[in-house]
Scaffold this motif. Structure first.
Motif, PDB file in Angstrom:
ATOM      1  N   ALA A   1      20.542  -7.806 -15.127  1.00 55.26           N
ATOM      2  CA  ALA A   1      20.436  -6.439 -14.631  1.00 55.26           C
ATOM      3  C   ALA A   1      19.108  -6.142 -13.985  1.00 55.26           C
ATOM      4  CB  ALA A   1      20.668  -5.460 -15.789  1.00 55.26           C
ATOM      5  N   ARG A   2      18.096  -7.084 -14.029  1.00 53.86           N
ATOM      6  CA  ARG A   2      16.779  -6.820 -13.456  1.00 53.86           C
ATOM      7  C   ARG A   2      16.865  -6.681 -11.945  1.00 53.86           C
ATOM      8  NH1 ARG A   2      11.524  -9.127 -15.687  1.00 53.86           N
ATOM      9  NH2 ARG A   2      12.977  -9.329 -17.405  1.00 53.86           N
ATOM     10  N   PRO A   3      16.290  -5.624 -11.347  1.00 54.57           N
ATOM     11  CA  PRO A   3      16.367  -5.429  -9.894  1.00 54.57           C
ATOM     12  C   PRO A   3      15.486  -6.420  -9.162  1.00 54.57           C
ATOM     13  CG  PRO A   3      14.967  -3.756 -10.870  1.00 54.57           C
ATOM     14  CD  PRO A   3      15.573  -4.522 -12.013  1.00 54.57           C
ATOM     15  N   PRO A   4      15.704  -6.661  -7.890  1.00 52.90           N
ATOM     16  CA  PRO A   4      14.853  -7.575  -7.108  1.00 52.90           C
ATOM     17  C   PRO A   4      13.452  -7.016  -6.962  1.00 52.90           C
ATOM     18  CG  PRO A   4      16.366  -6.395  -5.676  1.00 52.90           C
ATOM     19  CD  PRO A   4      16.795  -6.084  -7.073  1.00 52.90           C
ATOM     20  N   ALA A   5      12.490  -7.928  -6.669  1.00 53.79           N
ATOM     21  CA  ALA A   5      11.089  -7.518  -6.530  1.00 53.79           C
ATOM     22  C   ALA A   5      10.942  -6.522  -5.402  1.00 53.79           C
ATOM     23  CB  ALA A   5      10.197  -8.748  -6.266  1.00 53.79           C
ATOM     24  N   SER A   6      10.110  -5.505  -5.646  1.00 52.81           N
ATOM     25  CA  SER A   6       9.860  -4.503  -4.625  1.00 52.81           C
ATOM     26  C   SER A   6       8.970  -5.070  -3.541  1.00 52.81           C
ATOM     27  CB  SER A   6       9.182  -3.278  -5.260  1.00 52.81           C
ATOM     28  OG  SER A   6       7.919  -3.660  -5.765  1.00 52.81           O
ATOM     29  N   PRO A   7       8.887  -4.430  -2.357  1.00 49.05           N
ATOM     30  CA  PRO A   7       8.021  -4.945  -1.292  1.00 49.05           C
ATOM     31  C   PRO A   7       6.566  -5.061  -1.723  1.00 49.05           C
ATOM     32  CG  PRO A   7       9.557  -3.318  -0.432  1.00 49.05           C
ATOM     33  CD  PRO A   7       9.716  -3.309  -1.908  1.00 49.05           C
ATOM     34  N   ALA A   8       6.124  -4.142  -2.605  1.00 49.20           N
ATOM     35  CA  ALA A   8       4.726  -4.193  -3.029  1.00 49.20           C
ATOM     36  C   ALA A   8       4.419  -5.411  -3.880  1.00 49.20           C
ATOM     37  CB  ALA A   8       4.362  -2.920  -3.801  1.00 49.20           C
ATOM     38  N   GLU A   9       5.483  -6.020  -4.509  1.00 51.86           N
ATOM     39  CA  GLU A   9       5.266  -7.186  -5.344  1.00 51.86           C
ATOM     40  C   GLU A   9       5.420  -8.495  -4.588  1.00 51.86           C
ATOM     41  OE1 GLU A   9       8.091  -6.626  -8.411  1.00 51.86           O
ATOM     42  OE2 GLU A   9       6.873  -5.214  -9.557  1.00 51.86           O
ATOM     43  N   GLN A  10       6.009  -8.461  -3.408  1.00 53.66           N
ATOM     44  CA  GLN A  10       6.229  -9.677  -2.631  1.00 53.66           C
ATOM     45  C   GLN A  10       4.925 -10.142  -1.990  1.00 53.66           C
ATOM     46  OE1 GLN A  10       9.276  -8.649   0.133  1.00 53.66           O
ATOM     47  NE2 GLN A  10      10.896  -8.535  -1.418  1.00 53.66           N
ATOM     48  N   ALA A  11       4.726 -11.456  -1.928  1.00 55.41           N
ATOM     49  CA  ALA A  11       3.520 -12.018  -1.332  1.00 55.41           C
ATOM     50  C   ALA A  11       3.613 -11.982   0.185  1.00 55.41           C
ATOM     51  CB  ALA A  11       3.317 -13.452  -1.814  1.00 55.41           C
TER      52      ALA A  11
ATOM     53  N   ALA B   1      -2.369  -8.199   8.250  1.00 53.16           N
ATOM     54  CA  ALA B   1      -1.555  -7.997   7.048  1.00 53.16           C
ATOM     55  C   ALA B   1      -1.448  -6.522   6.697  1.00 53.16           C
ATOM     56  CB  ALA B   1      -2.147  -8.777   5.884  1.00 53.16           C
ATOM     57  N   LEU B   2      -2.544  -5.792   6.869  1.00 52.35           N
ATOM     58  CA  LEU B   2      -2.503  -4.352   6.592  1.00 52.35           C
ATOM     59  C   LEU B   2      -1.581  -3.620   7.557  1.00 52.35           C
ATOM     60  CD1 LEU B   2      -6.281  -3.645   5.813  1.00 52.35           C
ATOM     61  CD2 LEU B   2      -4.385  -3.496   4.207  1.00 52.35           C
ATOM     62  N   ARG B   3      -1.561  -4.031   8.806  1.00 52.62           N
ATOM     63  CA  ARG B   3      -0.691  -3.383   9.795  1.00 52.62           C
ATOM     64  C   ARG B   3       0.782  -3.620   9.465  1.00 52.62           C
ATOM     65  NH1 ARG B   3      -3.203  -0.805  14.228  1.00 52.62           N
ATOM     66  NH2 ARG B   3      -1.022  -0.465  14.767  1.00 52.62           N
ATOM     67  N   ARG B   4       1.086  -4.745   8.793  1.00 54.92           N
ATOM     68  CA  ARG B   4       2.463  -5.041   8.397  1.00 54.92           C
ATOM     69  C   ARG B   4       2.870  -4.247   7.164  1.00 54.92           C
ATOM     70  NH1 ARG B   4       3.936 -10.722   9.513  1.00 54.92           N
ATOM     71  NH2 ARG B   4       4.377 -10.978   7.301  1.00 54.92           N
ATOM     72  N   SER B   5       1.866  -3.669   6.460  1.00 58.57           N
ATOM     73  CA  SER B   5       2.171  -2.937   5.235  1.00 58.57           C
ATOM     74  C   SER B   5       2.709  -1.555   5.574  1.00 58.57           C
ATOM     75  CB  SER B   5       0.909  -2.798   4.382  1.00 58.57           C
ATOM     76  OG  SER B   5       1.160  -2.033   3.232  1.00 58.57           O
ATOM     77  N   PRO B   6       3.841  -1.111   4.987  1.00 60.74           N
ATOM     78  CA  PRO B   6       4.387   0.209   5.292  1.00 60.74           C
ATOM     79  C   PRO B   6       3.465   1.318   4.795  1.00 60.74           C
ATOM     80  CG  PRO B   6       5.562  -0.790   3.445  1.00 60.74           C
ATOM     81  CD  PRO B   6       4.675  -1.846   4.017  1.00 60.74           C
ATOM     82  N   GLY B   7       3.370   2.379   5.569  1.00 66.35           N
ATOM     83  CA  GLY B   7       2.582   3.536   5.185  1.00 66.35           C
ATOM     84  C   GLY B   7       1.153   3.502   5.655  1.00 66.35           C
TER      85      GLY B   7
ATOM     86  N   ARG C   1      -1.324  -6.734  -1.468  1.00 61.95           N
ATOM     87  CA  ARG C   1      -0.714  -6.021  -0.355  1.00 61.95           C
ATOM     88  C   ARG C   1      -1.711  -5.149   0.400  1.00 61.95           C
ATOM     89  NH1 ARG C   1       3.776  -7.739   1.801  1.00 61.95           N
ATOM     90  NH2 ARG C   1       4.227  -5.637   2.562  1.00 61.95           N
ATOM     91  N   ARG C   2      -2.613  -4.468  -0.321  1.00 63.49           N
ATOM     92  CA  ARG C   2      -3.499  -3.526   0.375  1.00 63.49           C
ATOM     93  C   ARG C   2      -4.974  -3.698  -0.008  1.00 63.49           C
ATOM     94  NH1 ARG C   2      -0.393   2.350   0.852  1.00 63.49           N
ATOM     95  NH2 ARG C   2       1.249   1.639   2.256  1.00 63.49           N
ATOM     96  N   ILE C   3      -5.279  -3.629  -1.306  1.00 65.51           N
ATOM     97  CA  ILE C   3      -6.684  -3.632  -1.705  1.00 65.51           C
ATOM     98  C   ILE C   3      -7.368  -4.941  -1.325  1.00 65.51           C
ATOM     99  CG2 ILE C   3      -8.271  -3.506  -3.661  1.00 65.51           C
ATOM    100  CD1 ILE C   3      -6.997  -0.872  -2.855  1.00 65.51           C
ATOM    101  N   GLY C   4      -6.727  -6.086  -1.571  1.00 60.46           N
ATOM    102  CA  GLY C   4      -7.329  -7.369  -1.214  1.00 60.46           C
ATOM    103  C   GLY C   4      -7.613  -7.498   0.272  1.00 60.46           C
ATOM    104  N   PRO C   5      -6.613  -7.285   1.155  1.00 64.67           N
ATOM    105  CA  PRO C   5      -6.911  -7.323   2.584  1.00 64.67           C
ATOM    106  C   PRO C   5      -7.945  -6.287   3.012  1.00 64.67           C
ATOM    107  CG  PRO C   5      -4.554  -7.520   2.223  1.00 64.67           C
ATOM    108  CD  PRO C   5      -5.157  -7.213   0.885  1.00 64.67           C
ATOM    109  N   ALA C   6      -7.942  -5.095   2.353  1.00 70.95           N
ATOM    110  CA  ALA C   6      -8.934  -4.082   2.716  1.00 70.95           C
ATOM    111  C   ALA C   6     -10.347  -4.554   2.410  1.00 70.95           C
ATOM    112  CB  ALA C   6      -8.636  -2.777   1.964  1.00 70.95           C
ATOM    113  N   VAL C   7     -10.542  -5.214   1.265  1.00 73.01           N
ATOM    114  CA  VAL C   7     -11.871  -5.753   0.932  1.00 73.01           C
ATOM    115  C   VAL C   7     -12.284  -6.829   1.936  1.00 73.01           C
ATOM    116  CG1 VAL C   7     -13.159  -7.058  -0.798  1.00 73.01           C
ATOM    117  CG2 VAL C   7     -11.672  -5.189  -1.515  1.00 73.01           C
ATOM    118  N   LEU C   8     -11.336  -7.676   2.352  1.00 67.78           N
ATOM    119  CA  LEU C   8     -11.657  -8.699   3.357  1.00 67.78           C
ATOM    120  C   LEU C   8     -12.011  -8.066   4.690  1.00 67.78           C
ATOM    121  CD1 LEU C   8      -9.099 -11.594   2.767  1.00 67.78           C
ATOM    122  CD2 LEU C   8     -11.535 -11.544   2.279  1.00 67.78           C
TER     123      LEU C   8
END
Length: 795
Positions: free
Chosen positions: A518-528, A654-660, A593-600
């Motif tokens: 019953a576990r749902p698939p990984a959300s986009p934020a969890e995907q590498a 990578a950040l540009r590919r991130s939604p929002g 998804r966001r913080i790591g690329p932002a620091v880079l």
């Protein structure tokens, strides 16, 4: 020094006979001598100490030492005790059981010591006598023995032996000034000078790296007479050749000759050619080869004294680069009377400026040289303040550090608290536990619950009104997305899917299988994101290249980056640290998804400074010479900073590919970006002001440092503009923090440029530092506010 080196220290200060005054110095003499004689870096003696023993024990130790001596051995004996004479003028050394009226049977005869020396096979025997033998004495000091005795006459004759006494035949050997009650005894004047001469190397008069016996006596004579004019050390040395007692940390650095082409430039008629020679001599001052550095130093001194004003000023400024610098001008300490307090002195500058020795003005200041400077151990005296100094002397000058220690009252120990009896648990009819059998954590009105039940017997893991429930069931069979009430569960699990299964009908292994299905698939934020992962790997590799490059030669075969471009290693290390952090965050599941690329991305702004600086270096040197002589260190640093910039570009993708994520759209929101822009203006004003100040003092140095003072503020402005245009705020905050931390490393090369021009006012540098610190504080405040907002936690 092929044979063994053995030393015997006889220290007798305690006496059974009331007619012999107790001495405090022998114990301190022994402790100080053991430390310096057994030090492998100085004397490397095997030391045996005889403390407060009877005469027959002392005699046995003396005979053992001399009898076991081999021809190549160096034997040293040191006596610190009373010296006495009998009616016929014979000399004796007092032991613990000595009776002044029975010297032959209770003391150690000097004749016995002389016979042992003569019978020893060793060709190098040194006898040091810190005893007194008669004469006048001053008020307020303790004296040893009484009467007259011609000491050296008692030890004349023999081959390969030397006797050095603390005083002559009509003088007393003085102990240190009397100390207040309870304070530790100090070594005598003679032994204190002996230890100091060996430990500091001051006894090495010719500075050849070795302390010869003759040099040691000359040092002792001058030092003892300086501290006490009423005491005159004496000697009788009968040896062939020199006997070296210790190695010395002092060494005279012989200047290396200047190369012929450089010598020609120094004497050229064209003043601009001589200015070029000054620049090259300044670089040679930073060499690890001290002879080369001293040759450059001597040449610069000559130019500063004889050349025209403009060239002489440049030479004087270059000499300032190699002066002796200590990190603190003064040391202020406090301790209880008789106790010690410690402090460290750090010497900075090129290697030739760090080749120093330390000399304390008083015996209560102990100085121990270290790799980076020295450790001070200062003893507090009577209530009040002691003041002294440590002189730091090197081949390029000296510096003085004031030392002050205040004796403070001993702390009064706090009274121990009285033990409090533990209250017995309440029993009887007045105390009744609540009727909640088998209650654990969090279940409501559910029988048979186990983990977290409230008012529910035998409940299991947060069940609500459900008998025999297992994992968060909501009184409904086959429920899929049921959650416990946030008021009960704390709210952290309100969004987690929960599968309700009747534990009475399905075995436990089947429950786990149903949950997995019953576990749902990984959300986009969890995907590498492979782009972000690649950026992280490249950034980590760049950080490693930057650190490795610091230890390699940057230009020529002798200059690392730190020697050729002072201050740049600090910047490179800061950028490498930010890149390493960003690379790890870009691959961590919660932040990739966001913080790591932002620091880079923020680190990329800082790495751009180094990339442009290193590329410019290569272009400039390539234009001036067909062979730039740039070495592996340059290549590593260039590759490292290029890698971090590439990683930053990949992080942006990578950040540009991130939604929002929005970049450059809409008006600026919030007060934080506006404050960042204002602080960037402060940084810019500070560095530009500092460049103008430097230009007024040294226009040539300002021209070489223009890249530092202009690239830094330009990149800070670009950083805050990018931050103001970024959405969401969490990404903008991460970019600002990483970029500011990396660009703070530019303070290293800018300050190093100013440090060599001591007349430059540092107001602009301080202003820039304050502005960068303000940006870092703004990042922290902004991040805390975002974290405290309901939806402020971004990843």
């Amino acid at each position: 020094m092929a044979g063994r080196r053995r030393a015997l220290i006889v220290a007798n200060g305690e006496y059974d006979n009331a007619g012999l005054q107790r001495l405090g110095s022998p114990a301190a003499d022994a402790d100080a001598l053991v430390e310096v004689l057994s030090d492998r870096a100085i004397s490397d003696f095997e030391v045996r100490v005889v403390r407060n023993e009877t005469a027959h024990v002392v005699q046995a130790e003396i005979e053992d030492l001399c009898a076991e001596g081999r021809p190549d051995d160096v034997l040293l004996m040191h006596f610190s005790c009373h010296g006495l004479k009998d009616d016929s003028g014979g000399l004796y050394f007092a032991a613990r059981n000595t009776r002044p009226d029975r010297l032959r049977s209770t003391a150690v005869p000097a004749q016995f010591v002389q016979q042992c020396l003569r019978q020893s096979r060793s060709r190098s025997v040194v006898l040091l006598l810190d005893c007194c033998y008669g004469g006048a004495f001053g008020q307020g000091v303790a004296v040893r023995a009484s009467g007259d005795a011609n000491v050296l006459d008692s030890f004349r004759g023999g081959r390969g032996r030397a006797v050095i006494t603390a005083s002559n035949s009509i003088e007393y050997a003085f102990e240190g000034a009397r100390l207040a009650e309870g304070q530790p005894a100090q070594p005598s004047v003679f032994t204190a000078a002996l230890v100091e001469g060996l430990r500091t190397g001051e006894a090495d008069r010719d500075e050849d790296g070795w302390i010869a016996l003759g040099e040691l006596y000359e040092y002792l004579f001058d030092r003892v007479r300086e501290r006490n004019p009423k005491q005159t050390p004496s000697r009788d040395i009968e040896m062939q050749g020199e006997l070296y007692l210790a190695k010395s940390r002092r060494r005279r650095i012989k200047p290396s000759p200047i190369p012929a082409d450089l010598a020609g430039a120094i004497t050229a008629e064209n003043p601009f050619t001589r200015l070029g020679a000054v620049a090259e001599l300044r670089r040679r001052l930073a060499s690890d080869n001290l002879a080369v550095a001293m040759g450059a130093f001597e040449a610069l001194k000559s130019m500063a004294a004889t050349d025209i004003q403009h060239v002489a000023a440049a030479a004087s400024d270059a000499l300032g680069f190699a002066v002796v610098r200590v990190d603190v001008p003064s040391v202020r300490l406090s301790a209880v009377s008789g106790a010690r307090a410690s402090a460290s002195l750090r010497v900075s500058g090129p290697p030739v400026a760090r080749e120093v020795r330390f000399e304390a003005s008083h015996a209560w200041i102990a100085v121990t040289p270290t790799a980076s400077g020295a450790e001070l151990s200062v003893t507090a005296g009577e209530p009040g303040v002691r003041q002294g100094k440590v002189v730091v002397t090197g081949p390029t000058g000296d510096a003085v550090v004031a030392v002050e220690i205040e004796a403070v009252p001993a702390p009064v120990p706090a009274p121990e608290p009285e033990p409090v009896a533990e209250a017995a648990p309440e029993t009887g009819p007045e105390f009744e536990p609540p009727e909640r059998p088998n209650v654990a954590l969090g279940a409501l009105d559910a029988p048979n619950a186990t983990l977290g039940a409230l008012d529910a017997p035998n409940a299991t893991l947060g069940a609500l009104d459900a008998p025999n429930a297992t994992l968060g069931a909501l009184d409904a069979p086959n429920a899929t997305l049921g959650a416990s009430d946030p008021a009960v569960d704390g709210g952290d699990r309100a969004s987690e899917p929960v599968v309700a299964v009747d534990s009475g009908s399905v075995p436990e292994p089947v429950v786990a299988e149903v949950e997995a299905e019953a576990r749902p698939p990984a959300s986009p934020a969890e995907q590498a994101d492979p782009v972000a992962g690649t950026a992280g790997i490249i950034a980590i590799a760049g950080a490693m290249f930057a650190v490795i490059g610091l230890g390699l030669n940057y230009r020529y075969d002798e200059y690392t980056l730190g020697q050729y471009r002072p201050g740049m290693p600090f910047y490179a290390i800061v950028v490498a640290g930010c890149a390493l952090l960003g690379g790890v965050l870009a691959m961590a599941p919660r932040t990739r998804r966001r913080i790591g690329p932002a620091v880079l991305l923020g680190t990329g702004f800082a790495a751009l400074f180094g990339l442009l600086r290193f590329v410019g270096e290569g272009i400039t040197l390539g234009a001036s010479s067909s062979d730039t002589e740039l070495n592996a260190g340059y290549v590593f640093e260039l590759i490292a900073h290029a890698a971090v910039v590439v990683a930053a570009l990949l992080a942006l993708a990578a950040l540009r590919r991130s939604p929002g994520l929005a970049f450059g759209a809409g008006r600026v929101r919030g007060w934080q970006p506006w404050v960042a822009v204002a602080l960037a203006g402060v940084v810019t004003e500070g560095w530009i002001t500092q460049l103008n100040d430097l230009d007024q003092v040294d226009s040539s140095e300002a021209g070489r440092a223009t890249a530092y003072f202009t690239l830094g503020p330009l990149l800070v402005l670009l950083l805050v503009v990018a931050v103001a245009a970024l959405r969401p705020p969490a990404v903008a905050c991460a970019v600002l923090g990483a970029g500011t931390a990396g660009l703070a490393g530019v303070l290293g090369p800018t300050y190093s440029t100013l440090r060599d021009n001591t007349s430059v006012i540092l107001a602009g540098e301080i202003t820039a530092g304050v502005g960068l610190a303000g940006l870092l504080v703004l990042t922290v405040v902004w991040g805390v506010r975002l974290r405290n907002q309901p939806n402020g936690r971004q990843s």
